[in-house]
Design an enzyme around this catalytic site. Structure first.
Site, PDB file in Angstrom:
ATOM      1  CE  LYS A   1      -2.150 -16.750   4.374  1.00  0.00           C
ATOM      2  NZ  LYS A   1      -0.827 -16.863   3.713  1.00  0.00           N
TER       3      LYS A   1
ATOM      4  CD  GLU B   1      -6.698 -11.507   9.299  1.00  0.00           C
ATOM      5  OE1 GLU B   1      -7.897 -11.606   9.599  1.00  0.00           O
ATOM      6  OE2 GLU B   1      -5.978 -12.493   9.067  1.00  0.00           O
TER       7      GLU B   1
ATOM      8  CB  SER C   1       3.169 -22.772   2.136  1.00  0.00           C
ATOM      9  OG  SER C   1       4.150 -21.774   1.930  1.00  0.00           O
TER      10      SER C   1
HETATM   11  C1  LIG Z   1       0.343 -16.664   4.267  1.00  0.00           C
HETATM   12  C2  LIG Z   1       1.351 -17.590   3.764  1.00  0.00           C
HETATM   13  C3  LIG Z   1       2.260 -18.238   4.621  1.00  0.00           C
HETATM   14  C4  LIG Z   1       2.332 -17.967   6.094  1.00  0.00           C
HETATM   15  O1  LIG Z   1       1.206 -18.310   6.827  1.00  0.00           O
HETATM   16  P1  LIG Z   1       1.139 -19.576   7.765  1.00  0.00           P
HETATM   17  O2  LIG Z   1      -0.129 -19.384   8.498  1.00  0.00           O
HETATM   18  O3  LIG Z   1       2.338 -19.566   8.650  1.00  0.00           O
HETATM   19  O4  LIG Z   1       1.121 -20.764   6.890  1.00  0.00           O
HETATM   20  C5  LIG Z   1       3.149 -19.148   4.080  1.00  0.00           C
HETATM   21  N1  LIG Z   1       3.173 -19.392   2.760  1.00  0.00           N
HETATM   22  C6  LIG Z   1       2.326 -18.793   1.902  1.00  0.00           C
HETATM   23  C7  LIG Z   1       2.431 -19.106   0.453  1.00  0.00           C
HETATM   24  C8  LIG Z   1       1.398 -17.866   2.369  1.00  0.00           C
HETATM   25  O5  LIG Z   1       0.570 -17.267   1.500  1.00  0.00           O
END
Ligand SMILES: *Cc1c(COP(=O)(O)O)cnc(C)c1O
Length: 402
Positions: free
Chosen positions: A95, A117, A384
């Site tokens: 993010k 948000e 992610s």
């Molecule tokens: C917020 C988040 C997501 C989901 O958000 P996307 O916009 O779909 O990427 C996925 N993995 C992590 C670690 C997150 O913090």
């Protein structure tokens, strides 16, 4: 128009990916979005802006993130499995790539106040971090139920100098926080930029967030070519709003032999209200500024969602994914809570990486994705984020007292 190569050249000038996307906002926000579109179009081509962003991603965020060979999983499934390590970014997830990009853009627009948000708090922490770095004032809207569940992240944001405002309307969760942030923005656009946390919302956000996250795919593309001498067969990522997935996919859009697979949150079961799998129960609708798939009842009322991972727990999905899905360019699987937890344990025990519960949804479907590929196929899985934030939740779910 047919675009067999995928949405490489989308959205169009009205912010549409086929029938999805667009800008469904109150009239008062149209000038702000117009200004943002113009500023972003310039910044996108401005070498100084891109250099500054690149410097911060390298020196502050810690990019490029590694592409790690998952040796044990590769042996187990008979495939070449690589992990894109967004968990190693500063603040622990992808993010921050978007938060820094948008905060820089706000600075360029001369806006000194940022609103955002947050659901789980991850986007709030990333935004508060970017604001502290760049000297911007930061207010984060968060549902009071989410504040209770994610108390450490609330404290983190405050440590970073942000103001966290609890939202007590609706279900006291993410969608209510989005509504409140939009309400703030309507009356504050002159000095305020709204940093949306995923590839969602009115144009130009889905495009802009995608572009800021595409650093993931650009790096992965170069890294896999160097490591394997060719492009991968499959890219796999979890999909909440869709930003980490589209960031990985987009630089491969024209490589039609590279398959895209997304994993949505199957929650506790297939009944409406028990999951957040928009492609397994959602229908066309307009929600929070865009047209996309929405989990809604027969009257068009948006329903509650459930997922073990707060970051995937949203009733709609980025419009580009809706388009890719309809075109058959990408496929989306459902991974329920139990399977995601299995995926988390698998990655932790076999590779020494505890993923975020969100990322664990991609690992959860890895075996079934491998089964659709030939032996020795190359797969890249996007990790992610890291699982540190989820340790207490996992223990609670598994009935372990810490
Ligand atoms: C917020 C988040 C997501 C989901 O958000 P996307 O916009 O779909 O990427 C996925 N993995 C992590 C670690 C997150 O913090």
């Amino acid at each position: 128009m047919q675009r067999s190569e995928g949405s490489a050249d989308l959205p169009d000038d009205t912010g549409r990916f086929g029938r999805y996307g667009g800008r469904y906002v109150p009239e008062t926000l149209v000038p702000a979005l117009d200004q943002l579109i113009a500023a972003y179009a310039k910044a996108r081509k401005d070498k100084a802006f891109q250099r500054r962003l690149g410097d911060l991603l390298r020196d502050f965020v810690g990019r490029p993130t590694p592409l790690t060979f998952a040796g044990t999983l590769s042996k187990r499934f008979g495939r070449h499995i690589w992990l894109k390590r967004e968990d190693l970014n500063h603040t622990g997830a992808h993010k921050i790539n978007n938060a820094i990009g948008q905060a820089l853009l706000a600075q360029r627009l001369g806006k000194k106040r940022i609103i955002a948000e947050t659901g789980a708090g991850q986007h709030g922490v990333a935004t508060a971090t970017a604001c502290a770095l760049l000297g911007l004032k930061c207010r984060v809207y968060m549902g009071t139920e989410d504040m209770r569940r994610q108390a450490p992240n609330v404290f983190r944001m405050r440590l970073l100098g942000a103001e966290v405002v609890g939202v007590d309307s609706g279900t006291h969760t993410l969608k209510d926080a989005v509504n409140e942030a939009l309400r703030d923005w309507v009356s504050s656009v002159a000095d305020t930029h709204y940093i949306i946390g995923s590839a969602l919302g009115p144009h130009p956000y889905p495009m802009m967030v995608r572009d800021f996250q595409s650093v993931i795919g650009r790096e992965a593309r170069a890294q896999i070519k160097k490591a394997e001498g060719r492009l991968p067969d499959v890219l796999l990522a979890c999909v909440g709003g869709g930003s980490n997935a589209i960031g990985l996919f987009h630089p491969f859009m024209k490589d039609t032999r590279v398959r895209f697979v997304g994993a949505e949150a199957g929650g506790r079961g297939a009944a409406l209200g028990e999951h957040a799998a928009r492609f397994a129960g959602g229908t066309f609708g307009v929600f929070q500024g865009m047209a996309s798939y929405v989990l809604q009842d027969a009257d068009g009322q948006v329903v509650g969602t459930h997922s073990i991972s707060a970051g995937l727990d949203y009733a709609s999905i980025g419009p580009e994914h809706a388009w890719l899905r309809d075109k058959g360019r990408a496929t989306y699987l459902t991974c329920d809570d139990a399977k995601a937890l299995k995926g988390l344990h698998l990655l932790a025990e076999s590779e020494g990486i505890i993923p975020a519960l969100e990322s664990a949804h991609a690992i959860g479907v890895l075996e079934e994705v491998c089964a659709t590929t030939r032996k020795n196929a190359i797969l890249i899985v996007n990790v992610s984020g890291r699982g540190d934030k989820d340790v207490a939740e996992i223990a609670r779910y598994e009935g372990v007292k810490l």
